[in-house]
Design an enzyme around this catalytic site. Structure first.
Site: not given
Ligand code: ACO
Length: 388
Positions: A270, A324
């Site tokens: 998140h 989610d």
């Molecule tokens: N699975 C695997 N790795 C992940 C996940 C995940 N779900 N989420 C984050 N990471 C990792 C990224 O690969 C990144 O790794 P790195 O530093 O080695 O490159 C690190 O964690 C940080 O991730 P970011 O994408 O930079 O974090 P951000 O805050 O931008 O992302 C997001 C948040 C987009 C929600 C992300 O966690 C994601 O894509 N999750 C999956 C989709 C999801 O479940 N969305 C629902 C969100 S809640 C809602 O909208 C109600």
């Protein structure tokens, strides 16, 4: 451009762009409050109608205020025949979020109050905007339930005024009244998703509203932003993933494989929470209860195993289950088709979208950031016949 390069906040990570009194997220400690009240308390004791009143009016309603508000909402549930006709002509295999978007967009031209408030002062007409707000919130479940029934080749089921928002939605979908547990679970899900600070879809609503466009247009912007898999679309994907994994024994290998291929596990991580999402914690409790009752323990146990492996591998990075991950399972166990999950999120979040627009309009400022130009500065125009 001067020689000094301004900072660029790609994705607006961690940037504050407005003030709000609606909701507060403590991402480090995994806390969420609506106007001071903890989400745990609200999920246990409140209702979707009550928290909507709280978000829109700034206080919990007394008995008379709540019953008037509920009555007003319930009387706005039906949608114009012309909008039913538009929905009936849309392709049955379209994504339901596109149906919801089209449905809400189609309601705008039929609103009796919109023409009279349209113009530079639209944001100052709180009373009229509240009437429009109630229409949008009340009619969104009807649009979705009607489309679902049409898709299933079943007659549409008209809304009932005596049921609350959550129970009426299930009634229109199923054609039968939900039992107490089903109605409570839907109500809790709506409460949990109603608001969440300046998420992408709320921000999209505010960008539109800040131009002094109308509430329908703002909500269409919110629905559009919520559709994406990085936001509201994750609950569908999380459930599909659990089905694909099939059993707890396959979870570890599946998760590791995905992470090795640099793929994301939907329902985890998140932008704000770097701890366990409190909404996921509440839904997990209900998911466990429902799993026992509906004999779907395998699905729940698979989720538990995925959670365990993910926390083991990525917990140190602050990656935990988000709302989610468990909402998808709860809806599935309730017998709601997967493609309706994100629309349910929208039906609930509309409460927060509207609350934020009404709040922002009190001191409206056009949202208009800048992008740092990094392209060429003095290209010479080349006639088309001379281009390679
Ligand atoms: N699975 C695997 N790795 C992940 C996940 C995940 N779900 N989420 C984050 N990471 C990792 C990224 O690969 C990144 O790794 P790195 O530093 O080695 O490159 C690190 O964690 C940080 O991730 P970011 O994408 O930079 O974090 P951000 O805050 O931008 O992302 C997001 C948040 C987009 C929600 C992300 O966690 C994601 O894509 N999750 C999956 C989709 C999801 O479940 N969305 C629902 C969100 S809640 C809602 O909208 C109600």
């Amino acid at each position: 451009m001067g020689s000094e390069v301004p900072p660029v906040y790609i994705g607006l990570k961690g940037i504050y762009v407005a003030k709000t009194s609606l909701s507060y997220i403590d991402g480090e400690r995994g806390k969420l409050i609506y106007r001071g009240y903890s989400i745990e308390d609200l999920a246990e004791h409140s209702t979707f109608e009550e928290i909507t009143y709280l978000l829109w009016f700034g206080k919990l309603p007394n008995k008379r205020e709540l019953s008037e508000f509920k009555e007003n909402l319930a009387s706005e549930r039906e949608i114009p025949d012309e909008v039913i006709s538009i929905i009936s002509k849309l392709p049955r295999n379209a994504h339901p979020m596109d149906i919801l978007k089209t449905g809400v967009a189609s309601l705008g031209p039929f609103d009796p109050d919109l023409p009279s408030i349209w113009g530079q002062h639209i944001h100052e007409k709180r009373a009229e905007n509240l009437k429009i707000a109630m229409r949008i919130l009340s009619k969104m479940p009807t649009i979705m339930a009607y489309f679902y029934r049409m898709k299933e080749n079943k007659d549409i089921v008209h809304p009932r005024k005596d049921l609350n928002h959550a129970a009426n939605f299930l009634y229109m979908m199923w054609g039968r009244e939900p039992n107490d547990l089903e109605a409570k679970l839907m109500d809790v899900a709506l409460i949990l998703h109603a608001d969440h600070g300046f998420n992408a879809s709320t921000f999209a609503c505010l960008v539109t509203a800040s131009t002094l466009s109308d509430l329908y247009s703002a909500i269409v912007s919110g629905i559009s932003a919520l559709k994406g898999p990085l936001h509201g679309g994750a609950n569908e994907q999380a459930l599909r993933m659990l089905m694909e994994i099939g059993s707890p024994d396959n979870a570890r290998e599946y998760v590791k494989g995905k992470l090795e291929r640099k793929e994301r596990i939907m329902g985890f991580g998140h932008r704000v929470y770097k701890a366990y999402d409190p909404r996921a914690r509440i839904l997990k409790k209900y998911a466990e209860m429902l799993a026992k009752e509906t004999k779907q323990e395998k699905l729940f146990n698979t989720a538990l195993e995925v959670e365990k492996v993910m926390i083991e591998l990525l917990g140190r990075k602050g990656i935990f289950p988000n709302v989610d991950f468990y909402s998808g399972q709860v809806y599935h166990m309730l017998g709601i088709p997967t493609e309706i999950f994100t629309p349910i999120f929208a039906i609930s979040r509309a409460s927060g979208w509207i609350g934020h627009v009404l709040e922002y309009w009190e001191q409206n400022v056009l949202i208009r950031p800048r992008a740092l130009y990094i392209g060429p500065m003095e290209a010479k125009y080349i006639p088309i016949e001379n281009r390679i």
